[in-house]
Structure formats: structure tokens, C-alpha cells
Design a protein around this motif. Sequence first.
Motif, PDB file in Angstrom:
ATOM      1  N   ALA A   9       0.822  -1.285   0.084  1.00  0.00           N
ATOM      2  CA  ALA A   9      -0.007  -0.118  -0.021  1.00  0.00           C
ATOM      3  C   ALA A   9       0.595   1.201  -0.095  1.00  0.00           C
ATOM      4  CB  ALA A   9      -0.729   0.151   1.259  1.00  0.00           C
ATOM      5  N   LEU A  56      -3.596   0.804  -3.237  1.00  0.00           N
ATOM      6  CA  LEU A  56      -3.178  -0.545  -2.636  1.00  0.00           C
ATOM      7  C   LEU A  56      -3.204  -1.454  -3.886  1.00  0.00           C
ATOM      8  CD1 LEU A  56      -5.793  -2.637  -0.754  1.00  0.00           C
ATOM      9  CD2 LEU A  56      -6.315  -0.606  -1.993  1.00  0.00           C
ATOM     10  N   ALA A  84      -7.235  -1.266   4.365  1.00  0.00           N
ATOM     11  CA  ALA A  84      -7.017  -0.109   3.973  1.00  0.00           C
ATOM     12  C   ALA A  84      -7.782   1.228   4.593  1.00  0.00           C
ATOM     13  CB  ALA A  84      -6.975   0.165   2.498  1.00  0.00           C
TER      14      ALA A  84
END
Length: 570
Positions: A9, A56, A84
Motif C-alpha cells: 500500500a 493498494l 486500508a
Amino acid sequence: MWLPGGVSAHVHVPTRPPGAGLVIVPPFGWEDVSSYRVRREWADSLAAAGHPVVRLDLPGTGDSAGSTDRPRLLADWTASVLDATDLLREAGSTRVALLGLGLGGVVACLAAQDGRVDDLALWSVPSRGRTMVRQLRLAADRPEAQAAAAGGGALWLFGYSLPGSALAELQELDLAALQIGGAGHRVLLLGRDGIEPESRLVEAVKASGAELRMGPGHGYSALVEHPQTSTASREVWSELSDWLAVAPLSAASKAAGMALRPDAAVIRDGVTETHVQLDTTQGTICAVVTRPAKSSGLGLVLLGAGATRRAGPNRLYVQASRAAAELGVTSVRFDLPGLGDTPGRAAWSADSAAFYDARRVGQVRAVLAALETVDFPSRIVLAGLCSGAYWSFVLGQEDPRVVGIAMFNPRALTWDAAAAFRLAQPRVGAVLLRGTWRRLLTDAGSRHRARRFVRSLIHRALPFLTERPKNGAADEVKAALDTLHAADIALLLAFESSDREVLLQLRAEGILDAPDRWPRLDLHVLTGAPGVNSSFAPPDLQSAFVSLVLRALATAVSGPVSRSHRGVAG
């Protein structure tokens, strides 16, 4: 940083108290590759406006661990998106939105069923999963490439595969039947290139009680067509920015911050990967270093292909890095300035000659010089595809650390006006097609890209037309091979069926008729279904690419290649 499960990420954190946060859920395959740089620029712009953003790589894609060949692919993708969102909460966001593009929009809808998601933006997302599957099948590789795929009903899309289990799950999915939004939530629906969002999806959002905003979604095709020509839709960019800016925050925003995360991910069996920033004379370079559980003292440097990010087309460089680690080889893959995640101007055009000029070679040279700062082995093998093959050939002659070179589908071994014009020739025909001119007359983005290409073509063609082409190109190649031979450097040269112009030149010039002069030249001509964009896309060619990289690593340290093993490989 790394999310749970080795999910790669990139987090864009504003320096001021954050507003609504955003997770960008990427499209799949070639669309992901093509739009990568524009998505990075979007994230930078939104962060500058006060919005934390997470980009990501979904599990099994990009730099993330694993592969897409897994039984619960959609569930794993959904879980990574929710991880996330948790990251954004830690960064201080009190409201989190998801932006899903293409197939990533389906994943965003699934993640939005969780209470951790406040708002949802979808671009080019149909209401039914079977419509998405139909679109994927229409865009899939040639039948011969599909036939070469592994069992289980996998679908191959320009070198990227979706397993049969994921296709079956998509086939039964109806997004309009999901809870898309709700009271207190907001939804932004963007169509595709002027086609309005599907009415079923619009009605489902209205029925949920969510605040709905819609747009025609101009510019999606230009975003995902090719990494060299991908352009941002200023209309969509502005609409998304405005939509985020007016998001009501549920509580006072906290000061921007970020919880510490591991700087390395365990890929498997002690193999780790680390995001690093190389400080070079050409600026900061973003890279990933793959380290084995036990080092053999040999390093593999993977040199990028054109405007493709460091994962390589079809994740070839990721596959090669992790396979090499099983042999104790440390590897690095990186983005040059203006590519992938590395800062720099990204004004590419359809003309690939820009990747062969002295400035670009100097940037690669600077990266090689900076490797010692990350404790990289002092004996290295260079490997590259297309322009990366050219860089390997040029720099392998001058770097004393190099013990081997692996070149795949090189478009040139020497560079002059004739080589530049030859590289542009495949694009000339496209300018003459009636369909091309129709696009030029109707699409401003196409007109802009076409003007850039024509100017570049004229610039490349004039020296070829006004100067005598160099007659010494063959002599330069022979001299380079003599230099590599004198340094005892192993050279592997591989071509697939779609890109053999350099191979034909080498044969015409008699260079391949002198095996005793260059005993460490290992030539492979691969058969089978052709690749896409010279990228070894079919599954059998991907396997061949990785196997040949491992072969280059082995022969670099074991001595000359046995004559019985040289020649044509199937």
C-alpha cells in the motif's frame, strides 16, 4: 507500507488535519498497469487538498504477496480494502470513501457492505456481475493464449489471470441487490465515456436513502489504454475532488498521524520484500528489494520495460524476484523518474524512443551506483525486457560488478537515428487508419496525444532522412560482445514470436554464426502463442521468462553454456 497478508500500500498523508479519506481500489490487469501513474498523481493532488489517500495493490496483483490463483479471491480483495480503511481511520480520518474503477468497483461495492465505509464512488461499473464477466471475456487474450492457460477455467486478460472460481462468483453477483449506500451515506456514480451509469444501480442507490451524485464519466478509455499515453480526465478529477471536499465529517478531525507498520513483508518461507527509496544523483528512486532467507551473495537487477511500473508487465518481475529468492538471490526492481511511484515528469507519448536516450541510460546508471546503500550483493546479473534489455546490454559492458545479462525481446542493441525511426514504424500505420482520424476529430485527448506523437515522429525521422545511416551498427554489436566475452560475462538473449526484428538482424549480419567467438552467448527463440506488446503475456511464455531468468543466474556463476543446450527453446 504493508497491510496484513503482505498487501502493498502507498499512503498519501496530508500535513494538515485531514478531511474525508479515500481508498482507491484499482481496476484489474492491463487497466491497472495503464492507469497506475495517473492514480498516483490523483492521490498526490487529493492529499495536497487535505484528504488522506491509500492506493493498494490487491492481493496477488502488483507488489502484493501471492497470486490471483486462489479460491477466495474476491473475499481476500474485499478484506484488503477494509484493512486500508482501517489505516485511514488511524491516520485521523473520521469519514472514509472508496473509489472503485472497473472490476475494482465491484470489490468496492462488496467492501461497502461493512460499516467501516461511509461513502462510495464508482467509475465504469455495471450493475450485474455477469455484465462485467462478459466485458472481460470480450477483452480476453486470443483463443490460442486461452488454450495455453492452466486448468480450472481461468480467464487470461493480456497476461493477467482470473480464476474460474472468481468468474463464477462474479457471474452470480448483482450489485443492485446489495446495500449500496444508506441514510447518512453518499454515493458518486460515474458512467463511462459519456454513457450514463446503469439505471438499475441508480435506482438501488436512491432506494437506499443515500445522497446520490452522478456524472457521465468521460475519459475512462483514455485512462486505461496504455501506460505511455494514459491521461487523466480533468472532468472526473474535478468532480471527485468536489465530492470529497463537501463530505460532512462526523467528528472533529484529529491531527494527521500514522501508526507504524512493518517495513518488510514476509512473502513465503523466509523471503521478505521491503519498500526502499534510493538516493541517487538523479533524484530519489522508489524500489522494492526481495531478500532470500539465506543469501548466496548474488544479486538480480530487473530493469523496467518502457512506461510499465516496477512489477513488470504481467508481474513478470515480481515472479522472477520471488523465484530467484528461492535460490538465495537478492533482487531489486525499481521505477525510474516519472514512472510508477518515483517523482518526476510523466509526459510520455506513443513514441518509445524516449526510453533509449542517454538521459534515461544515465538514470539507470545512477540507480546501479546507489545499490550499495541498501546492502545489495556486489556480484549482479542484469535482466530486462524491451528497453530494459537495451539498458542491460549498454551498462553491463561498463559495470565491473556484472557477471551476467539476460535480455528479453530487445528492440535495439545500438542506438542511432535509424534505430529510433525503426522503433516508431509500427505506430505510423495507425496514424493512417480511418478510425484513427475519426477519433482525432471527436476526442480532444486523442488529438493531444496524436500531436505529440507526430511531432516526435518528425523529430526522429528527420535525422534518418537527412543523414547517412550508420554502417557500423553490426561492428558495434560485435565489439560489445567482445567486451562482454573479455569480462567473462554470460549473456542470455531470448525472443518470443511477436518481436524478432533484432534477431533477424543478428542473423543477417552473421553475428549468430560465430558461437566459438562468443561461447557464453545463450540464444533462445520461443514458440507458442504470441505475447501482447512484446510482454510474454501467455502463461507458457511467463513460465519461460522466469525459467530463463533463473537459467541466466545459474550460468552466470557456473561457466560457459554447454553447446548441446544452446539454440531454440519451445
